[in-house]
Design a protein around this motif. Sequence first.
Motif: not given
Length: 105
Positions: A27-30, A39-41, A47-50, A56-57
């Motif tokens: 979580v500390t990355a945002l 990221v590519t999964l 896209i992960i966004t706060r 976080i979504r």
Amino acid sequence: MNIPEDSRFRREMATAYRSGWHFIDLVTALPHGGDSLMVTLFGEPIIITRGEDEDIRAYRCLRKPRGAPQPVRCAIRYGMIFVNLDQRDHQLVEPETITATPRSA
């Protein structure tokens, strides 16, 4: 011994690994509202966004022209971000165990 076709094998492996929760980052990355990371999964850009509301979504980026980002299930556990690309799987943790009620004598 039968060796599966390469494309069939890749499709089966992607199906097996894609169903489930996958660790993305801490979580500390945002740290701030408005922060995001991509990221590519399994070959799909996510896209992960706060948000400004501090939630976080996650969103799947569609490759179609003018395609709106599709929401992806996202969960925060123990300070870690997890996403699940399989829309059928709804559990991140083990379901609560049912406790038996004592019987009356």
